[in-house]
Write a protein that holds these residues in place. Sequence first.
Motif, PDB file in Angstrom:
ATOM      1  N   THR A   1      10.409   4.467   0.920  1.00 26.18           N
ATOM      2  CA  THR A   1       9.891   5.770   0.509  1.00 26.18           C
ATOM      3  C   THR A   1      10.493   6.202  -0.815  1.00 26.18           C
ATOM      4  O   THR A   1      11.685   5.998  -1.062  1.00 26.18           O
ATOM      5  CB  THR A   1      10.177   6.836   1.575  1.00 26.18           C
TER       6      THR A   1
ATOM      7  N   GLN B   1       0.851  -1.195   0.000  1.00 23.48           N
ATOM      8  CA  GLN B   1       0.000   0.000   0.000  1.00 23.48           C
ATOM      9  C   GLN B   1       0.882   1.239   0.000  1.00 23.48           C
ATOM     10  O   GLN B   1       1.933   1.256   0.636  1.00 23.48           O
ATOM     11  CB  GLN B   1      -0.917  -0.003   1.223  1.00 23.48           C
ATOM     12  N   LEU B   2       0.420   2.266  -0.729  1.00 28.04           N
ATOM     13  CA  LEU B   2       1.207   3.477  -0.900  1.00 28.04           C
ATOM     14  C   LEU B   2       0.457   4.681  -0.353  1.00 28.04           C
ATOM     15  O   LEU B   2      -0.760   4.797  -0.544  1.00 28.04           O
ATOM     16  CB  LEU B   2       1.523   3.697  -2.386  1.00 28.04           C
ATOM     17  N   GLN B   3       1.183   5.569   0.284  1.00 34.05           N
ATOM     18  CA  GLN B   3       0.602   6.790   0.854  1.00 34.05           C
ATOM     19  C   GLN B   3       1.423   7.981   0.389  1.00 34.05           C
ATOM     20  O   GLN B   3       2.565   8.138   0.805  1.00 34.05           O
ATOM     21  CB  GLN B   3       0.599   6.712   2.378  1.00 34.05           C
TER      22      GLN B   3
ATOM     23  N   SER C   1       2.098  12.102   0.002  1.00 33.06           N
ATOM     24  CA  SER C   1       1.867  13.334   0.749  1.00 33.06           C
ATOM     25  C   SER C   1       2.806  14.417   0.237  1.00 33.06           C
ATOM     26  O   SER C   1       3.726  14.145  -0.541  1.00 33.06           O
ATOM     27  CB  SER C   1       2.100  13.099   2.239  1.00 33.06           C
TER      28      SER C   1
ATOM     29  N   CYS D   1       6.240   9.397  -0.909  1.00 28.18           N
ATOM     30  CA  CYS D   1       5.358   8.230  -1.071  1.00 28.18           C
ATOM     31  C   CYS D   1       5.912   7.121  -0.186  1.00 28.18           C
ATOM     32  O   CYS D   1       6.992   6.587  -0.475  1.00 28.18           O
ATOM     33  CB  CYS D   1       5.307   7.804  -2.522  1.00 28.18           C
TER      34      CYS D   1
ATOM     35  N   SER E   1       3.853   0.461   2.519  1.00 29.63           N
ATOM     36  CA  SER E   1       3.607  -0.353   3.715  1.00 29.63           C
ATOM     37  C   SER E   1       4.561  -1.522   3.822  1.00 29.63           C
ATOM     38  O   SER E   1       4.653  -2.145   4.884  1.00 29.63           O
ATOM     39  CB  SER E   1       2.166  -0.866   3.706  1.00 29.63           C
TER      40      SER E   1
ATOM     41  N   TYR F   1       0.134  11.112  -8.193  1.00 26.01           N
ATOM     42  CA  TYR F   1       0.006   9.760  -7.663  1.00 26.01           C
ATOM     43  C   TYR F   1       1.347   9.038  -7.724  1.00 26.01           C
ATOM     44  O   TYR F   1       2.073   9.150  -8.713  1.00 26.01           O
ATOM     45  CB  TYR F   1      -0.982   8.953  -8.496  1.00 26.01           C
TER      46      TYR F   1
ATOM     47  N   THR G   1      -2.038  13.214  -4.183  1.00 20.19           N
ATOM     48  CA  THR G   1      -1.869  14.445  -3.411  1.00 20.19           C
ATOM     49  C   THR G   1      -1.941  15.613  -4.393  1.00 20.19           C
ATOM     50  O   THR G   1      -1.325  15.577  -5.458  1.00 20.19           O
ATOM     51  CB  THR G   1      -0.558  14.428  -2.609  1.00 20.19           C
TER      52      THR G   1
ATOM     53  N   GLY H   1      -1.040   4.912  -4.872  1.00 17.40           N
ATOM     54  CA  GLY H   1      -1.383   5.724  -3.709  1.00 17.40           C
ATOM     55  C   GLY H   1      -2.643   6.517  -3.985  1.00 17.40           C
ATOM     56  O   GLY H   1      -3.181   6.504  -5.098  1.00 17.40           O
ATOM     57  N   GLN H   2      -3.100   7.251  -2.991  1.00 13.94           N
ATOM     58  CA  GLN H   2      -4.384   7.942  -3.091  1.00 13.94           C
ATOM     59  C   GLN H   2      -4.287   9.284  -3.806  1.00 13.94           C
ATOM     60  O   GLN H   2      -5.308   9.843  -4.155  1.00 13.94           O
ATOM     61  CB  GLN H   2      -4.977   8.159  -1.683  1.00 13.94           C
TER      62      GLN H   2
END
Length: 120
Positions: free
Chosen positions: A75, A2-4, A6, A21, A24, A92, A114, A111-112
Amino acid sequence: VQLQASGGGLVQAGGSLSLSCVASGNIRSYYMGWFRQAPGKEREFVAHISWSDAITYRDSVKGRFHISRDNSKNTVYLQMNSLKPEDTAVYYCAATLQSAIWNPSSYEHWGQGTLVTVSS
Protein backbone atom coordinates in the motif's frame (compact mmCIF):
# COMPACT_ATOMS: atom_id res chain seq x y z
CA VAL A 1 0.31 -5.43 -10.59
CA GLN A 2 -3.20 -4.02 -10.25
CA LEU A 3 -3.80 -0.87 -8.21
CA GLN A 4 -6.89 0.25 -6.32
CA ALA A 5 -7.06 3.84 -5.10
CA SER A 6 -9.50 5.02 -2.47
CA GLY A 7 -10.09 7.77 0.06
CA GLY A 8 -11.30 10.64 -2.07
CA GLY A 9 -14.25 12.78 -1.16
CA LEU A 10 -15.58 16.26 -0.59
CA VAL A 11 -13.75 18.49 1.87
CA GLN A 12 -13.71 22.19 2.70
CA ALA A 13 -10.65 24.28 1.97
CA GLY A 14 -8.12 23.84 4.74
CA GLY A 15 -9.25 20.32 5.45
CA SER A 16 -7.47 16.99 5.07
CA LEU A 17 -7.92 13.72 3.22
CA SER A 18 -5.93 10.53 3.20
CA LEU A 19 -5.69 8.50 0.00
CA SER A 20 -4.67 4.86 -0.15
CA CYS A 21 -3.50 2.74 -3.05
CA VAL A 22 -3.54 -1.01 -2.55
CA ALA A 23 -1.66 -3.22 -4.97
CA SER A 24 -2.56 -6.78 -5.90
CA GLY A 25 1.04 -7.86 -5.62
CA ASN A 26 4.38 -7.09 -4.04
CA ILE A 27 5.38 -3.47 -4.63
CA ARG A 28 8.76 -3.67 -2.93
CA SER A 29 10.71 -3.10 -6.16
CA TYR A 30 8.36 -0.50 -7.62
CA TYR A 31 8.62 3.25 -7.82
CA MET A 32 5.19 4.52 -6.80
CA GLY A 33 3.60 7.78 -7.83
CA TRP A 34 0.49 9.85 -7.35
CA PHE A 35 -0.86 11.93 -10.21
CA ARG A 36 -3.97 14.05 -10.59
CA GLN A 37 -6.13 15.29 -13.41
CA ALA A 38 -8.50 18.21 -13.13
CA PRO A 39 -11.36 18.67 -15.62
CA GLY A 40 -10.05 19.94 -18.93
CA LYS A 41 -6.44 19.64 -17.87
CA GLU A 42 -3.63 17.20 -18.47
CA ARG A 43 -2.64 14.64 -15.91
CA GLU A 44 0.07 16.04 -13.66
CA PHE A 45 2.60 14.64 -11.24
CA VAL A 46 1.90 15.07 -7.53
CA ALA A 47 4.30 12.89 -5.53
CA HIS A 48 6.64 9.96 -5.90
CA ILE A 49 8.34 7.51 -3.58
CA SER A 50 11.08 5.18 -4.71
CA TRP A 51 11.72 1.64 -3.53
CA SER A 52 14.39 3.14 -1.26
CA ASP A 53 11.93 5.72 0.12
CA ALA A 54 13.38 8.70 -1.75
CA ILE A 55 10.53 11.20 -2.09
CA THR A 56 9.73 13.93 -4.61
CA TYR A 57 6.81 16.38 -4.62
CA ARG A 58 5.54 18.94 -7.07
CA ASP A 59 6.21 22.40 -5.72
CA SER A 60 2.58 23.34 -5.12
CA VAL A 61 2.01 20.50 -2.63
CA LYS A 62 5.30 20.64 -0.73
CA GLY A 63 4.69 21.04 2.99
CA ARG A 64 1.03 20.05 2.61
CA PHE A 65 1.07 16.52 1.15
CA HIS A 66 2.96 13.52 2.45
CA ILE A 67 3.55 10.29 0.54
CA SER A 68 4.46 7.05 2.27
CA ARG A 69 4.48 3.35 1.61
CA ASP A 70 4.00 0.15 3.58
CA ASN A 71 5.45 -2.70 1.57
CA SER A 72 4.13 -5.27 4.05
CA LYS A 73 0.61 -4.16 3.09
CA ASN A 74 1.41 -3.47 -0.59
CA THR A 75 0.00 0.00 0.00
CA VAL A 76 1.00 3.57 -0.79
CA TYR A 77 -0.57 6.53 0.97
CA LEU A 78 -1.01 10.20 0.21
CA GLN A 79 -1.85 12.35 3.20
CA MET A 80 -3.20 15.68 2.00
CA ASN A 81 -3.44 18.60 4.45
CA SER A 82 -4.37 22.25 4.07
CA LEU A 83 -6.29 21.42 0.94
CA LYS A 84 -7.08 24.16 -1.55
CA PRO A 85 -9.78 24.38 -4.24
CA GLU A 86 -7.05 24.05 -6.87
CA ASP A 87 -6.27 20.58 -5.51
CA THR A 88 -9.63 19.41 -6.87
CA ALA A 89 -9.00 16.55 -9.30
CA VAL A 90 -9.18 12.84 -9.84
CA TYR A 91 -6.15 11.36 -8.12
CA TYR A 92 -4.43 8.31 -9.57
CA CYS A 93 -1.78 6.06 -8.15
CA ALA A 94 0.74 4.50 -10.49
CA ALA A 95 3.63 2.07 -10.38
CA THR A 96 6.74 1.57 -12.43
CA LEU A 97 9.90 -0.48 -12.33
CA GLN A 98 11.74 2.37 -14.07
CA SER A 99 13.36 5.17 -12.15
CA ALA A 100 10.80 7.58 -13.54
CA ILE A 101 9.24 10.39 -11.57
CA TRP A 102 7.51 13.14 -13.54
CA ASN A 103 6.33 11.55 -16.78
CA PRO A 104 3.02 9.65 -16.62
CA SER A 105 3.92 7.64 -19.71
CA SER A 106 6.81 6.06 -17.80
CA TYR A 107 4.43 4.30 -15.41
CA GLU A 108 3.22 0.85 -16.47
CA HIS A 109 0.43 0.34 -13.95
CA TRP A 110 -2.42 2.66 -12.99
CA GLY A 111 -5.25 2.63 -10.51
CA GLN A 112 -8.76 3.70 -11.45
CA GLY A 113 -8.63 7.10 -9.75
CA THR A 114 -10.41 8.63 -6.79
CA LEU A 115 -12.11 12.02 -6.89
CA VAL A 116 -11.04 14.76 -4.51
CA THR A 117 -13.23 17.86 -4.38
CA VAL A 118 -12.20 20.85 -2.29
CA SER A 119 -14.85 23.50 -1.75
CA SER A 120 -14.01 27.12 -1.05
